[in-house]
Scaffold this active site. Sequence first.
Site, PDB file in Angstrom:
ATOM      1  CG  ASP A  93      26.289  42.627  27.900  1.00  0.00           C
ATOM      2  OD1 ASP A  93      25.227  42.124  27.522  1.00  0.00           O
ATOM      3  OD2 ASP A  93      26.498  43.857  27.835  1.00  0.00           O
ATOM      4  CE  LYS A 150      23.798  41.995  30.793  1.00  0.00           C
ATOM      5  NZ  LYS A 150      23.125  41.336  29.660  1.00  0.00           N
TER       6      LYS A 150
HETATM    7  O1  2IT Z   1      22.084  40.285  27.139  1.00  0.00           O
HETATM    8  C1  2IT Z   1      22.236  39.055  27.146  1.00  0.00           C
HETATM    9  O2  2IT Z   1      21.301  38.269  27.025  1.00  0.00           O
HETATM   10  C2  2IT Z   1      23.597  38.541  27.326  1.00  0.00           C
HETATM   11  N1  2IT Z   1      24.514  39.336  27.427  1.00  0.00           N
HETATM   12  C3  2IT Z   1      23.856  37.074  27.406  1.00  0.00           C
HETATM   13  C4  2IT Z   1      23.564  36.550  28.758  1.00  0.00           C
HETATM   14  C5  2IT Z   1      23.934  35.109  28.966  1.00  0.00           C
HETATM   15  O3  2IT Z   1      23.855  34.691  30.132  1.00  0.00           O
HETATM   16  O4  2IT Z   1      24.301  34.406  28.024  1.00  0.00           O
END
Ligand code: 2IT
Length: 445
Positions: free
Chosen positions: A164, A124
């Site tokens: 996100d 993240k």
């Molecule tokens: O919390 C999540 O799964 C996302 N923000 C998407 C992450 C992604 O790599 O598509």
Amino acid sequence: MKTEQIMASLEAKHPGEKEYLQAVREVLLSIEEVYNQHPEFEKAKLIERLVEPDRILTFRVPWTDDNGEVHVNLGYRVQFNNAIGPYKGGIRFHPSVTLSILKFLGFEQTFKNALTTLPMGGAKGGSDFAPRGKSDAEIMRFCQSWMLEAHKILGPDTDVPAGDIGVGGREVGYLYGMYKKLTHEHTGTLTGKGREFGGSILRPEATGYGACYFLKHMLDDLGLDIKGKTIAVSGFGNVAWGAVQKATQLGAKVVTISGPDGYIYDPDGISGEKNEYMLELRASGNDIVAPYADKYPTAQFFPGKKPWEVKVDIAMPCATQNELDETDARQLVANGVQCVAEVSNMGCTAEAIDYFIAQHTPFGPGKAVNSGGVATSGLEMTQNAMHIYWTAQEVDQKLHQIMSDVHDQCVKYGRQPDGFINYVRGANIAGFMKVAHAMMQQGII
Ligand code: 2IT
């Protein structure tokens, strides 16, 4: 494993990182029993290795606003775990972003990605940058500055970010543009891209669609039909939009959405043009839902309140972490809620979840319910690697299958002798076992 002992050591090492500690505690408590059936895990200090991220990059993000004033934000990428595949997970731009929040999200992402059945590790990233009120040019300059530093640790088989909160198609476009310029490659290192340059046609809708497919499986198991059910949704971003659209298509009626300013109650149902208006509200950059009630007289705006006080059959929190607490949970149950599908990451507090489970209210945790988003990102990675394009129908069909598999895994590990499915336990154990086996086979690293 002694959860309290591990937690005490983590609290000492990372004081004040409350969201991260909350997320770790939830997982450890639910896997403790299976963990203890595997002495080889303990011997390999598996948990001690799993709860710490592989590495964290923190950096300064300087940018210049439209008046020529210089600002400095903090940027991060937390590469949590790559036991089962390249690091994968979104980027969040919001003033509330801290290292604790990104560590909790990266930790959760590791298990969520394991559940999707696709080979993706957990990560993240983001910044404490506040997109609210910023011009398009300011957003672009900020994204470029963020990528100028972050690109050094990204790559199509290394680490693949996506959106996100505060990062949607526009931001991914600017981030990808700078990544491509810096690296001289077009290998799809971000997902959620525009469909003209490698994006999956269904990625914007995927989280909300997948959540509704999962919800449908939960209801099927209870012998209930989604048709005719009333649903309270919180938030008004991309995820809420997709969930409202799919829930409506499946015959349910969504009666609430919410923003930081309060919630909208529309007893006629939020669908069609009204749902599209939600995107306009979002695009305005003001981060408020109040104007909905001015535009649609059937609706009422409740300032400063959360939608969980409305009597509904189903609750779908789609906004942010800890947005539904024990008081809200009690109110929903008192009003006869039949099912709760958490779409936001850790949308419910630990006390709220404990209450739902104690009441035998079926509760689907975010890492299972919202996994269709990252799963579709995984499909986008496959498309990019193969240099092919899948139609919306093809992607939707694969998404359907994945959500069904995620649900099966939750049932496998979460079904209690009395028939009740503890989805929290099911999702945590299923995700953990996959990561644990992968780590065991790869040695002490
Ligand atoms: O919390 C999540 O799964 C996302 N923000 C998407 C992450 C992604 O790599 O598509």
